[in-house]
Design a protein around this motif. Structure first.
Motif, PDB file in Angstrom:
ATOM      1  N   SER A  66      11.584 -10.043 -12.583  1.00 57.79           N
ATOM      2  CA  SER A  66      10.910  -8.722 -13.317  1.00 57.79           C
ATOM      3  C   SER A  66       9.270  -9.149 -13.632  1.00 57.79           C
ATOM      4  CB  SER A  66      11.750  -8.493 -14.714  1.00 57.79           C
ATOM      5  OG  SER A  66      11.516  -9.461 -15.592  1.00 57.79           O
ATOM      6  N   LEU A  67       8.448  -8.135 -13.941  1.00 61.42           N
ATOM      7  CA  LEU A  67       7.214  -8.301 -14.111  1.00 61.42           C
ATOM      8  C   LEU A  67       6.944  -9.090 -15.413  1.00 61.42           C
ATOM      9  CD1 LEU A  67       4.243  -7.974 -13.397  1.00 61.42           C
ATOM     10  CD2 LEU A  67       4.309  -5.903 -14.572  1.00 61.42           C
ATOM     11  N   GLU A  68       7.759  -8.835 -16.482  1.00 60.30           N
ATOM     12  CA  GLU A  68       7.643  -9.631 -17.748  1.00 60.30           C
ATOM     13  C   GLU A  68       7.932 -11.242 -17.695  1.00 60.30           C
ATOM     14  OE1 GLU A  68       9.433  -9.555 -22.340  1.00 60.30           O
ATOM     15  OE2 GLU A  68       9.917  -8.173 -20.796  1.00 60.30           O
ATOM     16  N   GLU A  69       8.963 -11.288 -16.687  1.00 63.76           N
ATOM     17  CA  GLU A  69       9.541 -12.783 -16.438  1.00 63.76           C
ATOM     18  C   GLU A  69       8.278 -13.480 -15.701  1.00 63.76           C
ATOM     19  OE1 GLU A  69      13.992 -12.973 -16.393  1.00 63.76           O
ATOM     20  OE2 GLU A  69      13.043 -11.803 -14.870  1.00 63.76           O
TER      21      GLU A  69
ATOM     22  N   ILE B 171       0.713  -1.240   0.033  1.00 64.50           N
ATOM     23  CA  ILE B 171       0.120  -0.015  -0.073  1.00 64.50           C
ATOM     24  C   ILE B 171       0.724   1.230  -0.005  1.00 64.50           C
ATOM     25  CG2 ILE B 171      -1.795   1.298   1.243  1.00 64.50           C
ATOM     26  CD1 ILE B 171      -2.745  -1.340   0.161  1.00 64.50           C
ATOM     27  N   ALA B 172       1.816   1.262   0.853  1.00 64.92           N
ATOM     28  CA  ALA B 172       2.812   2.517   0.890  1.00 64.92           C
ATOM     29  C   ALA B 172       3.503   2.807  -0.232  1.00 64.92           C
ATOM     30  CB  ALA B 172       3.897   2.169   2.016  1.00 64.92           C
ATOM     31  N   SER B 173       3.875   1.630  -1.054  1.00 66.47           N
ATOM     32  CA  SER B 173       4.561   1.935  -2.451  1.00 66.47           C
ATOM     33  C   SER B 173       3.784   2.527  -3.242  1.00 66.47           C
ATOM     34  CB  SER B 173       5.299   0.491  -2.709  1.00 66.47           C
ATOM     35  OG  SER B 173       5.979  -0.176  -1.804  1.00 66.47           O
ATOM     36  N   LEU B 174       2.533   1.840  -3.404  1.00 64.53           N
ATOM     37  CA  LEU B 174       1.342   2.414  -4.395  1.00 64.53           C
ATOM     38  C   LEU B 174       1.326   3.927  -4.091  1.00 64.53           C
ATOM     39  CD1 LEU B 174      -0.251   1.935  -6.633  1.00 64.53           C
ATOM     40  CD2 LEU B 174      -2.033   1.081  -5.289  1.00 64.53           C
ATOM     41  N   ASN B 175       1.034   4.211  -2.732  1.00 62.20           N
ATOM     42  CA  ASN B 175       0.674   5.533  -2.450  1.00 62.20           C
ATOM     43  C   ASN B 175       1.816   6.602  -2.824  1.00 62.20           C
ATOM     44  OD1 ASN B 175      -0.529   7.787  -1.182  1.00 62.20           O
ATOM     45  ND2 ASN B 175       0.502   7.474   0.761  1.00 62.20           N
ATOM     46  N   ASN B 176       3.097   6.090  -2.719  1.00 59.52           N
ATOM     47  CA  ASN B 176       4.141   6.854  -3.088  1.00 59.52           C
ATOM     48  C   ASN B 176       4.492   7.102  -4.535  1.00 59.52           C
ATOM     49  OD1 ASN B 176       6.984   8.281  -2.543  1.00 59.52           O
ATOM     50  ND2 ASN B 176       7.784   6.563  -3.697  1.00 59.52           N
ATOM     51  N   ILE B 177       3.819   6.019  -5.419  1.00 64.61           N
ATOM     52  CA  ILE B 177       3.790   6.284  -6.655  1.00 64.61           C
ATOM     53  C   ILE B 177       3.036   7.141  -7.205  1.00 64.61           C
ATOM     54  CG2 ILE B 177       3.636   5.359  -8.907  1.00 64.61           C
ATOM     55  CD1 ILE B 177       4.973   2.561  -7.581  1.00 64.61           C
ATOM     56  N   LEU B 178       1.678   7.087  -6.532  1.00 60.90           N
ATOM     57  CA  LEU B 178       0.745   8.015  -7.198  1.00 60.90           C
ATOM     58  C   LEU B 178       0.805   9.386  -6.377  1.00 60.90           C
ATOM     59  CD1 LEU B 178      -2.345   5.502  -6.115  1.00 60.90           C
ATOM     60  CD2 LEU B 178      -1.793   6.094  -8.232  1.00 60.90           C
ATOM     61  N   SER B 179       1.591   9.551  -5.420  1.00 59.40           N
ATOM     62  CA  SER B 179       1.862  10.962  -4.920  1.00 59.40           C
ATOM     63  C   SER B 179       2.793  11.812  -5.836  1.00 59.40           C
ATOM     64  CB  SER B 179       2.323  11.100  -3.606  1.00 59.40           C
ATOM     65  OG  SER B 179       3.690  10.280  -3.631  1.00 59.40           O
ATOM     66  N   ILE B 180       3.674  10.895  -6.691  1.00 57.39           N
ATOM     67  CA  ILE B 180       4.751  11.678  -7.343  1.00 57.39           C
ATOM     68  C   ILE B 180       4.586  11.683  -8.763  1.00 57.39           C
ATOM     69  CG2 ILE B 180       6.687  11.227  -5.660  1.00 57.39           C
ATOM     70  CD1 ILE B 180       7.601   9.071  -7.479  1.00 57.39           C
ATOM     71  N   SER B 181       3.160  10.823  -9.171  1.00 63.16           N
ATOM     72  CA  SER B 181       3.056  10.607 -10.416  1.00 63.16           C
ATOM     73  C   SER B 181       2.788  11.760 -11.313  1.00 63.16           C
ATOM     74  CB  SER B 181       1.845   9.569 -10.981  1.00 63.16           C
ATOM     75  OG  SER B 181       0.510  10.324 -10.176  1.00 63.16           O
TER      76      SER B 181
ATOM     77  N   GLN C  99       8.203   2.172 -12.261  1.00 64.47           N
ATOM     78  CA  GLN C  99       7.788   2.141 -10.805  1.00 64.47           C
ATOM     79  C   GLN C  99       6.597   1.061 -10.652  1.00 64.47           C
ATOM     80  OE1 GLN C  99       7.805   6.276  -9.605  1.00 64.47           O
ATOM     81  NE2 GLN C  99       9.581   6.011  -8.902  1.00 64.47           N
ATOM     82  N   LEU C 100       5.627   1.231 -11.676  1.00 66.61           N
ATOM     83  CA  LEU C 100       4.553   0.655 -11.395  1.00 66.61           C
ATOM     84  C   LEU C 100       4.669  -0.868 -11.633  1.00 66.61           C
ATOM     85  CD1 LEU C 100       1.959   3.034 -13.098  1.00 66.61           C
ATOM     86  CD2 LEU C 100       2.025   2.077 -10.861  1.00 66.61           C
ATOM     87  N   GLU C 101       5.628  -1.186 -12.783  1.00 64.58           N
ATOM     88  CA  GLU C 101       5.799  -2.744 -12.839  1.00 64.58           C
ATOM     89  C   GLU C 101       6.721  -3.071 -11.885  1.00 64.58           C
ATOM     90  OE1 GLU C 101       8.243  -2.621 -16.766  1.00 64.58           O
ATOM     91  OE2 GLU C 101       6.634  -2.153 -17.891  1.00 64.58           O
ATOM     92  N   LEU C 102       7.468  -2.426 -11.152  1.00 66.07           N
ATOM     93  CA  LEU C 102       8.232  -2.988  -9.896  1.00 66.07           C
ATOM     94  C   LEU C 102       7.337  -3.335  -8.960  1.00 66.07           C
ATOM     95  CD1 LEU C 102      10.953  -3.760  -8.535  1.00 66.07           C
ATOM     96  CD2 LEU C 102      10.919  -1.170  -8.011  1.00 66.07           C
ATOM     97  N   TRP C 103       6.368  -2.306  -8.623  1.00 62.42           N
ATOM     98  CA  TRP C 103       5.315  -2.541  -7.630  1.00 62.42           C
ATOM     99  C   TRP C 103       4.571  -3.727  -7.773  1.00 62.42           C
ATOM    100  CZ3 TRP C 103      -0.124  -2.472  -8.055  1.00 62.42           C
ATOM    101  CH2 TRP C 103      -0.735  -2.729  -6.758  1.00 62.42           C
TER     102      TRP C 103
ATOM    103  N   SER D 243       4.568 -11.213  -6.266  1.00 64.17           N
ATOM    104  CA  SER D 243       5.790 -12.160  -5.419  1.00 64.17           C
ATOM    105  C   SER D 243       5.531 -12.201  -4.036  1.00 64.17           C
ATOM    106  CB  SER D 243       7.045 -11.592  -5.663  1.00 64.17           C
ATOM    107  OG  SER D 243       7.356 -11.319  -7.252  1.00 64.17           O
ATOM    108  N   GLY D 244       4.763 -11.502  -3.502  1.00 68.04           N
ATOM    109  CA  GLY D 244       4.729 -11.381  -2.101  1.00 68.04           C
ATOM    110  C   GLY D 244       4.143 -12.265  -1.329  1.00 68.04           C
ATOM    111  N   GLY D 245       3.032 -12.925  -1.658  1.00 65.06           N
ATOM    112  CA  GLY D 245       2.144 -13.973  -0.967  1.00 65.06           C
ATOM    113  C   GLY D 245       0.784 -14.167  -1.398  1.00 65.06           C
ATOM    114  N   ASP D 246       0.139 -15.002  -0.693  1.00 68.56           N
ATOM    115  CA  ASP D 246      -1.248 -15.334  -0.913  1.00 68.56           C
ATOM    116  C   ASP D 246      -2.311 -14.137  -0.997  1.00 68.56           C
ATOM    117  OD1 ASP D 246      -0.384 -17.803  -1.072  1.00 68.56           O
ATOM    118  OD2 ASP D 246      -1.396 -18.655   0.554  1.00 68.56           O
ATOM    119  N   LEU D 247      -3.071 -13.980  -1.912  1.00 71.12           N
ATOM    120  CA  LEU D 247      -3.991 -12.974  -1.959  1.00 71.12           C
ATOM    121  C   LEU D 247      -5.286 -13.972  -1.857  1.00 71.12           C
ATOM    122  CD1 LEU D 247      -2.670 -10.600  -4.388  1.00 71.12           C
ATOM    123  CD2 LEU D 247      -2.664 -10.217  -2.221  1.00 71.12           C
ATOM    124  N   ASN D 248      -6.318 -13.238  -1.194  1.00 72.27           N
ATOM    125  CA  ASN D 248      -7.699 -13.733  -1.193  1.00 72.27           C
ATOM    126  C   ASN D 248      -8.932 -12.752  -1.325  1.00 72.27           C
ATOM    127  OD1 ASN D 248      -6.937 -16.750  -0.531  1.00 72.27           O
ATOM    128  ND2 ASN D 248      -5.935 -15.632   1.148  1.00 72.27           N
ATOM    129  N   TYR D 249      -9.682 -13.308  -2.290  1.00 72.87           N
ATOM    130  CA  TYR D 249     -10.926 -12.512  -2.500  1.00 72.87           C
ATOM    131  C   TYR D 249     -12.279 -13.268  -2.625  1.00 72.87           C
ATOM    132  CZ  TYR D 249     -13.988  -9.116  -5.163  1.00 72.87           C
ATOM    133  OH  TYR D 249     -15.228  -8.511  -5.259  1.00 72.87           O
TER     134      TYR D 249
END
Length: 469
Positions: free
Chosen positions: A374-377, A306-316, A327-331, A337-343
């Motif tokens: 990388s995001l592409e990989e 969340i913090a990384s996305l907020n930082n990207i949006l604030s400087i966009s 930066q968006l691709e890295l995010w 890569s970070g773990g399970d996501l459930n919806y």
């Protein structure tokens, strides 16, 4: 007599010393309050709040604050219609004792008014005055408690605008906004927004919204932007009429409830919405439901996500397009890569308090183990392992009363279709409901206890989503 005089002098001196101390303390507290408002409004709305001046006297002070839009493109669009920065003058009454409507104690009471005629650009001011009788004022009062608690209340005057032809009208009653904070807990707050009535009316269209209220109780900000806490909202009545579209009047009410919390250093967000059709029995065509409920649940985002996305949006707004894309691709890659996501998503419909349809879907992303540098990989890796990156569950219940509410021809068609699905084992039936229960986990696809893994694999190959095994 001498002792009484001395006592009075001592009390007077103590009061003067207290007022002097509070005057100095108030200046510091007010400056901190403006600084915190500036920080949060910049992060959330791209708006700055600046203390231009603060003039102190013994019993009161005056301050001038400027509110401005940071985003250059948005500011360029707005400045055509409103005068920026918006200036607001504050009167600061020092404590510790106040004799307004009643005897109260506190550090300071602050009042301010923003007048619409001073904000609207000159090019549009005459037109505004033609449609709005009297000025529109945003009045704000702020109580600074001796314990550090702060309560701010703003009232936006109601507006009633009628066109020259008298056949179009927009009106709303005063809007009240209350925010309670604590100078010792900057990120926590309670807030309330409410107003009684909003109306849009023309020759062939009418909308009335009444009884609007939104309440929040927030403990802190997760990742600097997502509030941890509870939000509740309600609209008591919505009436929509349109002769032009040939619609029957629609009368609704809405309630919502959202909560966010932290569990195992991950964000857990839950929400529900209820929409009630209050006049379902008045329609010429029978309406099989009178209430719809939806609920959602999201778990798995980390605070760093969340913090990384907020930082990207604030400087966009000021970033180079290529840098921003990188930066968006890295995010995105870090997220995958970070773990399970459930919806989870659930939707139900009722009629006369009886559930006629209920659907629940649960999705789980498990692909982080296939993530690359990388995001592409990562996307290529996920595509190769598409059968192993998600789990899913689906449950659907349809009450037979819903089928009976259809007209005869429609009911026959639906029952024939359901009969075929029942024979294939894709739908189960009991005395009151039709049921679908499906799941996908560890490459096994089940529908009503029937293994359809090979059928799913064949369809994915036909759709060229996977290569033939």
């Amino acid at each position: 007599m001498k002792k009484i005089t001395i006592s009075v002098l001592v009390v007077a001196l103590c009061y003067i010393a207290t007022v002097f101390y509070i005057g100095n303390k108030t200046e510091t507290v007010f400056q901190d309050y403006i600084a915190n408002s500036d920080k949060s409004s910049k992060e959330l709305y791209d708006v700055s709040v600046k203390l231009v001046s603060y003039k102190k006297s013994f019993l009161s002070s005056s301050a001038e604050v400027e509110i401005d839009v940071i985003n250059p493109a948005l500011r360029a669009d707005l400045v055509e219609f409103i005068n920026l920065p918006i200036k607001s003058n504050f009167i600061v009454n020092h404590g510790p004792i106040f004799f307004h409507d009643q005897l109260t104690f506190g550090l300071a009471k602050v009042d301010s008014n923003i007048v619409a005629s001073e904000v609207i650009a000159n090019a549009y001011l005459e037109e505004f005055n033609n449609y709005v009788s009297g000025d529109v004022v945003i009045s704000t009062s702020i109580d600074f408690n001796l314990s550090g608690k702060i309560k701010a209340k703003s009232i936006i005057d109601g507006i009633d605008i009628t066109s020259e032809s008298k056949n179009e009208r927009l009106a709303f009653t005063p809007i009240a906004i209350i925010i309670e904070t604590d100078s010792n807990k900057v990120d926590s707050y309670k807030s309330s927004l409410q107003f009684k009535d909003f109306t849009i009316n023309s020759d062939d269209f009418y909308v009335n919204v009444s009884g609007v209220r939104v309440d929040s109780n927030i403990q802190r900000m997760f990742g600097g932007i997502v509030p941890i806490g509870v939000n509740k909202g309600s609209i008591d009545d919505i009436m929509i009429r349109s002769s032009g579209l040939g619609l029957q009047p629609i009368n609704l009410s809405i309630k919502s409830n959202t909560s966010t919390s932290e569990s195992s250093s991950k964000l857990l967000a839950e929400g529900s919405v209820n929409l009630t059709l209050k006049n379902s029995d008045k329609f010429s065509i029978p309406i099989p439901v009178d209430s719809i409920n939806a609920k959602v649940k999201l778990f798995g985002l980390s605070e760093n996500d969340i913090a990384s996305l907020n930082n990207i949006l604030s400087i966009s707004p000021s970033s180079n397009e290529d840098i921003l894309l990188g930066q968006l691709e890295l995010w995105a890659n870090n997220l995958l890569s970070g773990g399970d996501l459930n919806y989870d998503l659930g939707v139900s419909a009722t009629k006369d308090s009886n559930v006629v349809v209920n659907a629940d879907i649960r999705l789980g992303y498990k692909g982080h183990k296939f993530a690359k540098s990388s995001l592409e990989e990562t996307l290529l890796s996920l595509q190769k392992n598409v059968l192993d990156i998600v789990n899913a569950e689906l449950e659907i219940l349809v009450n037979k009363s819903l089928i009976k509410s259809l007209n005869k021809n429609e009911a026959v068609t639906v029952e024939m279709m359901l009969s075929g699905l029942i024979n294939e084992g894709l739908v189960e039936e009991n005395s009151t409901e039709y049921i679908v229960s499906a799941s996908y986990k560890d490459r096994v696809a089940m529908v009503n206890k029937k293994d359809l893994s090979k059928d799913l694999l064949r369809e994915l190959v036909n759709l060229k989503l996977i290569d033939s095994p």
